[in-house]
Scaffold this motif. Sequence first.
Motif, PDB file in Angstrom:
ATOM      1  N   LYS B  28       0.638  -1.401   0.361  1.00 28.85           N
ATOM      2  CA  LYS B  28       0.033   0.068   0.130  1.00 28.85           C
ATOM      3  C   LYS B  28       1.039   1.120   0.315  1.00 28.85           C
ATOM      4  N   ASP B  29       1.808   1.563   0.536  1.00 24.00           N
ATOM      5  CA  ASP B  29       2.845   2.238   0.586  1.00 24.00           C
ATOM      6  C   ASP B  29       4.205   3.057  -0.813  1.00 24.00           C
ATOM      7  N   GLY B  30       3.643   1.064  -1.946  1.00 22.92           N
ATOM      8  CA  GLY B  30       4.304   1.731  -3.281  1.00 22.92           C
ATOM      9  C   GLY B  30       5.554   1.091  -3.023  1.00 22.92           C
ATOM     10  N   ASP B  31       6.075   0.586  -1.974  1.00 17.97           N
ATOM     11  CA  ASP B  31       7.347  -0.704  -1.670  1.00 17.97           C
ATOM     12  C   ASP B  31       7.247  -1.820  -2.324  1.00 17.97           C
ATOM     13  N   MET B  32       8.543  -2.732  -2.860  1.00 16.85           N
ATOM     14  CA  MET B  32       8.521  -4.286  -3.854  1.00 16.85           C
ATOM     15  C   MET B  32       9.072  -4.582  -2.494  1.00 16.85           C
ATOM     16  N   ILE B  33       8.157  -5.752  -2.701  1.00 17.29           N
ATOM     17  CA  ILE B  33       8.472  -6.763  -1.749  1.00 17.29           C
ATOM     18  C   ILE B  33       9.583  -7.991  -2.282  1.00 17.29           C
ATOM     19  N   LEU B  34      11.015  -8.162  -1.609  1.00 17.13           N
ATOM     20  CA  LEU B  34      11.515  -8.648  -1.982  1.00 17.13           C
ATOM     21  C   LEU B  34      11.714  -9.837  -0.671  1.00 17.13           C
ATOM     22  N   VAL B  35      12.671 -11.091  -1.221  1.00 16.18           N
ATOM     23  CA  VAL B  35      13.119 -12.048  -0.722  1.00 16.18           C
ATOM     24  C   VAL B  35      14.239 -12.686  -0.212  1.00 16.18           C
ATOM     25  N   ARG B  36      15.291 -13.020   0.211  1.00 11.98           N
ATOM     26  CA  ARG B  36      16.868 -13.789   0.246  1.00 11.98           C
ATOM     27  C   ARG B  36      16.877 -15.197   0.929  1.00 11.98           C
ATOM     28  N   GLN B  44      24.666 -19.396  -4.719  1.00  8.75           N
ATOM     29  CA  GLN B  44      24.315 -17.853  -3.741  1.00  8.75           C
ATOM     30  C   GLN B  44      23.181 -17.479  -3.547  1.00  8.75           C
ATOM     31  N   THR B  45      23.191 -16.734  -2.532  1.00 10.29           N
ATOM     32  CA  THR B  45      21.369 -15.963  -1.926  1.00 10.29           C
ATOM     33  C   THR B  45      21.705 -14.653  -2.793  1.00 10.29           C
ATOM     34  N   ASN B  46      20.631 -14.493  -3.615  1.00  8.95           N
ATOM     35  CA  ASN B  46      20.015 -13.679  -4.057  1.00  8.95           C
ATOM     36  C   ASN B  46      19.169 -13.058  -4.093  1.00  8.95           C
ATOM     37  N   PHE B  47      18.780 -11.862  -4.118  1.00  7.26           N
ATOM     38  CA  PHE B  47      17.787 -11.208  -4.284  1.00  7.26           C
ATOM     39  C   PHE B  47      16.814 -11.644  -4.783  1.00  7.26           C
ATOM     40  N   THR B 102      -0.926  -5.305  -6.167  1.00  5.85           N
ATOM     41  CA  THR B 102      -1.011  -4.246  -5.775  1.00  5.85           C
ATOM     42  C   THR B 102      -1.720  -4.293  -4.310  1.00  5.85           C
ATOM     43  N   GLY B 103      -0.592  -3.321  -4.064  1.00  8.11           N
ATOM     44  CA  GLY B 103      -1.676  -3.075  -2.797  1.00  8.11           C
ATOM     45  C   GLY B 103      -2.168  -3.829  -1.546  1.00  8.11           C
ATOM     46  N   VAL B 104      -0.838  -4.513  -1.404  1.00 12.43           N
ATOM     47  CA  VAL B 104      -0.809  -5.871  -0.729  1.00 12.43           C
ATOM     48  C   VAL B 104      -0.212  -5.155   1.007  1.00 12.43           C
ATOM     49  N   GLU B 105      -0.634  -5.628   1.882  1.00 12.56           N
ATOM     50  CA  GLU B 105      -0.984  -5.011   3.373  1.00 12.56           C
ATOM     51  C   GLU B 105       0.271  -6.490   4.153  1.00 12.56           C
ATOM     52  N   LYS B 106       0.230  -6.372   5.187  1.00 14.40           N
ATOM     53  CA  LYS B 106       0.992  -7.431   5.604  1.00 14.40           C
ATOM     54  C   LYS B 106       0.040  -7.706   7.432  1.00 14.40           C
ATOM     55  N   VAL B 107      -0.262  -9.019   6.946  1.00 12.08           N
ATOM     56  CA  VAL B 107      -1.968  -9.883   7.882  1.00 12.08           C
ATOM     57  C   VAL B 107      -1.135 -10.388   7.910  1.00 12.08           C
ATOM     58  N   SER B 108       0.416 -10.627   8.497  1.00 12.43           N
ATOM     59  CA  SER B 108       0.156 -11.932   9.445  1.00 12.43           C
ATOM     60  C   SER B 108       1.692 -12.426   9.628  1.00 12.43           C
ATOM     61  N   GLU B 116      12.943 -23.953   4.142  1.00 11.35           N
ATOM     62  CA  GLU B 116      12.744 -23.021   3.640  1.00 11.35           C
ATOM     63  C   GLU B 116      13.763 -22.026   5.226  1.00 11.35           C
ATOM     64  N   ASP B 117      14.419 -21.166   4.691  1.00 10.33           N
ATOM     65  CA  ASP B 117      15.256 -20.031   5.478  1.00 10.33           C
ATOM     66  C   ASP B 117      14.542 -18.528   4.693  1.00 10.33           C
ATOM     67  N   ILE B 118      14.005 -18.316   4.560  1.00 12.24           N
ATOM     68  CA  ILE B 118      13.543 -16.416   3.529  1.00 12.24           C
ATOM     69  C   ILE B 118      13.633 -15.727   4.776  1.00 12.24           C
ATOM     70  N   GLU B 119      14.386 -13.879   4.355  1.00 11.02           N
ATOM     71  CA  GLU B 119      14.634 -13.358   4.581  1.00 11.02           C
ATOM     72  C   GLU B 119      13.375 -12.245   3.630  1.00 11.02           C
ATOM     73  N   VAL B 120      12.958 -11.394   4.632  1.00  8.04           N
ATOM     74  CA  VAL B 120      11.884 -10.177   3.853  1.00  8.04           C
ATOM     75  C   VAL B 120      12.604  -9.030   4.194  1.00  8.04           C
ATOM     76  N   TYR B 121      12.531  -8.126   2.492  1.00  5.08           N
ATOM     77  CA  TYR B 121      12.758  -6.658   2.635  1.00  5.08           C
ATOM     78  C   TYR B 121      12.016  -5.680   2.321  1.00  5.08           C
ATOM     79  N   LEU B 122      11.807  -4.667   1.968  1.00  4.04           N
ATOM     80  CA  LEU B 122      10.774  -3.908   1.469  1.00  4.04           C
ATOM     81  C   LEU B 122      11.998  -2.389   0.857  1.00  4.04           C
ATOM     82  N   PHE B 123      11.873  -2.534  -0.502  1.00  3.63           N
ATOM     83  CA  PHE B 123      12.533  -1.607  -1.444  1.00  3.63           C
ATOM     84  C   PHE B 123      11.806  -0.328  -1.996  1.00  3.63           C
ATOM     85  N   LYS B 124      12.395   0.593  -2.130  1.00  2.17           N
ATOM     86  CA  LYS B 124      11.353   1.319  -3.295  1.00  2.17           C
ATOM     87  C   LYS B 124      11.949   0.997  -4.592  1.00  2.17           C
ATOM     88  N   LYS B 125      11.172   1.697  -4.813  1.00  2.00           N
ATOM     89  CA  LYS B 125      10.737   0.684  -6.578  1.00  2.00           C
ATOM     90  C   LYS B 125      12.128   1.512  -7.378  1.00  2.00           C
TER      91      LYS B 125
END
Lengths: 153, 153
Positions: B28-36, B44-47, B102-108, B116-125
């Motif tokens: 909703k804030d316009g950031d993109m959700i990436l994972v590593r 390799q560990t990539n975004f 688009t417009g997704v929100e943190k719900v859980s 799985e071992d996944i890190e979550v990051y928010l980035f500006k578009k």
Amino acid sequence: MELPDGRINPEYYVLEYPTWINVTAITKDGDMILVRQFRHALGQTNFEIVAGVVEKGEEPLEAAKRELLEEAGYGGGEWKELAVVSANPSTTTNLTHCFLATGVEKVSQQHLDATEDIEVYLFKKEEVKEMVHKGEFVQSLMLVPLLKYFSGI
Amino acid sequence: MELPDGRINPEYYVLEYPTWINVTAITKDGDMILVRQFRHALGQTNFEIVAGVVEKGEEPLEAAKRELLEEAGYGGGEWKELAVVSANPSTTTNLTHCFLATGVEKVSQQHLDATEDIEVYLFKKEEVKEMVHKGEFVQSLMLVPLLKYFSGI
């Protein structure tokens, strides 16, 4: 992942492929070179860009120039690397080097391997961009350089 | 193609995979959700963007929504399909459905599988677009929707 012989492989099964290349090729007249080839796993014949395998002892750029000559009969021009990508970094070990060749010219006939049956086509760049937009290319390793070329990203 | 056990397979060897999905997700804030996540074959560990497998009985869109929730804890928003692509139409039988949310929100919180071992990051578009430009994403199935999103092609 299930193999054709029925064995189930654990998740850390890794496919060892050689390095691959593909070529976004633009002729002196400004047309793009596309090829059509039957792809067994999907059972489809789609438009593609020239692509192939880097042979032992070859550099990726050498392989790209050789494949454009063998598959389409084009050579010369200016060459640069557009992207280096992986089809699937969790299961395949290899990378694909994607080259842009501009100003290439017809210099010979095709020289195909016995198992190859490749048709060569020239398209206007705008037509290829529209084909990309409409989803007419299915192979992600080829869509990346085409999208980078058309978008400048 | 050489298998880990040394057997050489003929060219018509075909890999049967289930359908895959990935999600270009914008909050909703316009950031993109990436994972590593560590990718074994490339070492390799990539975004990356969120991605996963369509389970039996699931539609690709359902699987995409489930994976975004499980891997990142985000839900809601507007969803559409950006592209349908193949990692390699000569050796793999499956397609990857690429969704834009688009417009997704943190719900859980994340709900990861044991492996799985996944890190979550928010980035500006704009930051993600620059990462695409600089070649920081390597996985072609994810680069296609990102390039389509940023270019509008």
